[in-house]
Write an enzyme that holds these catalytic residues in place. Structure first.
Site, PDB file in Angstrom:
ATOM      1  N   GLU A  52       0.973  -1.353   0.091  1.00 49.90           N
ATOM      2  CA  GLU A  52      -0.034   0.023  -0.142  1.00 49.90           C
ATOM      3  C   GLU A  52       0.794   1.444   0.126  1.00 49.90           C
ATOM      4  OE1 GLU A  52      -2.963   0.051   2.745  1.00 49.90           O
ATOM      5  OE2 GLU A  52      -3.541  -1.866   2.629  1.00 49.90           O
ATOM      6  N   ASP A  63      -6.374   7.954   9.107  1.00 52.91           N
ATOM      7  CA  ASP A  63      -5.167   7.603   9.858  1.00 52.91           C
ATOM      8  C   ASP A  63      -4.873   8.242  11.458  1.00 52.91           C
ATOM      9  OD1 ASP A  63      -4.381   6.323   7.405  1.00 52.91           O
ATOM     10  OD2 ASP A  63      -3.910   8.268   6.521  1.00 52.91           O
ATOM     11  N   TYR A 178     -10.790  -4.542   2.165  1.00 51.70           N
ATOM     12  CA  TYR A 178      -9.909  -4.045   3.194  1.00 51.70           C
ATOM     13  C   TYR A 178     -10.770  -4.344   4.342  1.00 51.70           C
ATOM     14  CZ  TYR A 178      -6.651  -1.310   5.460  1.00 51.70           C
ATOM     15  OH  TYR A 178      -5.299  -0.780   6.281  1.00 51.70           O
TER      16      TYR A 178
END
Length: 267
Positions: A52, A63, A178
């Site tokens: 990634e 994040d 994911y």
């Protein structure tokens, strides 16, 4: 071979070998351009099956602090989308063959131009695209461009995703899905959530696509536990933290070797 086919080939290989794919994330441009190239090469040599590639954005909502700091550092040093694609081209020229999935947000794509990014990305060596803030209901333009270019479109699911949401993502995703192990942002956790196995099982009921688990994995023991449940083990913050340490490249290499071994030996 298209990006979708290259990603499929990786998971077919790891399944034949009875292991999960080790899928490291790195923030491009961190701690600097030269170190980024050295770190990705070290990851490739330490057992990475698929990458990634984090393209920095000023508002990385998915994040945690480690990756936020890394992407902020990269941005303050002038790292752009074009720079990231240029680094991918250099890594391909240097012999890195594992699939690259670009992970970024919609604003950088929109500013660069979706069609232009997909075309330039394919030429640089990108195989898939992950855009955490782009839901499938609003991804028609991105999906169409990726479909024409053979790029995989990868979506995220969380433990709180409803059955209807899982079905929708399963219909739109290509490459792999994911699975976010916890509700929240990226970052190291002391323990994996106890309901992770049930979450993976719920998603498996709706798709034959490989399932890769990320968020919160930071050591070989956790990688082995995830490898027992899923097809891929994604690690970001722990590796980015190692990249920022005084012996960055060597620290990344040591941790990646441990994580790859864990993914190869399900607990």
């Amino acid at each position: 071979m298209s990006g979708v086919e290259r990603i499929r080939t990786v998971f077919e290989k790891t399944r034949r070998e009875g292991r999960a794919a080790f899928m490291p994330y790195h923030a491009m441009g961190y701690p600097n351009r030269e170190q980024t190239l050295a770190i990705v090469k070290a990851l490739a040599e330490s057992g990475a099956d698929l990458f990634e590639i984090g393209i920095p954005h000023s508002d990385p909502l998915a994040d945690g602090p480690t990756i936020q700091t890394a992407t902020y550092t990269a941005l303050t040093q002038g790292t752009t989308v074009a720079d990231c694609l240029a680094m991918v081209r250099e890594l391909r020229a240097a012999g890195v063959t594992q699939p690259f999935c670009a992970m970024t947000y919609f604003n950088p794509l929109f500013a660069y131009g979706v069609e232009r990014f997909v075309e330039d990305g394919v030429q640089a060596g990108i195989d898939g695209l992950i855009v955490p803030d782009l839901p499938p209901e609003e991804a028609e333009e991105v999906e169409a461009a990726c479909r024409r270019a053979g790029l995989a479109t990868i979506y995220l699911l969380a433990p709180t995703s409803t059955e209807a949401r899982i079905r929708l993502v399963a219909q739109h995703a290509t490459g792999f899905i994911y699975l976010v192990s916890v509700t929240g942002i990226t970052g190291e956790r002391a323990e994996l959530p106890p309901d992770l196995a049930d979450f993976v099982r719920r998603v498996r009921q709706h798709t034959d696509l490989p399932l890769a688990v990320g968020f919160g994995i930071s050591n070989g023991q956790q990688a082995a536990a995830v490898a027992r449940l899923a097809d891929g083990v994604i690690v970001g913050s722990a590796l980015v933290k190692a990249a920022g340490s005084p012996d960055g490249v060597d620290a990344v290499r040591r941790l990646a070797t441990e994580l790859a071994a864990g993914a190869a030996h399900p607990a």
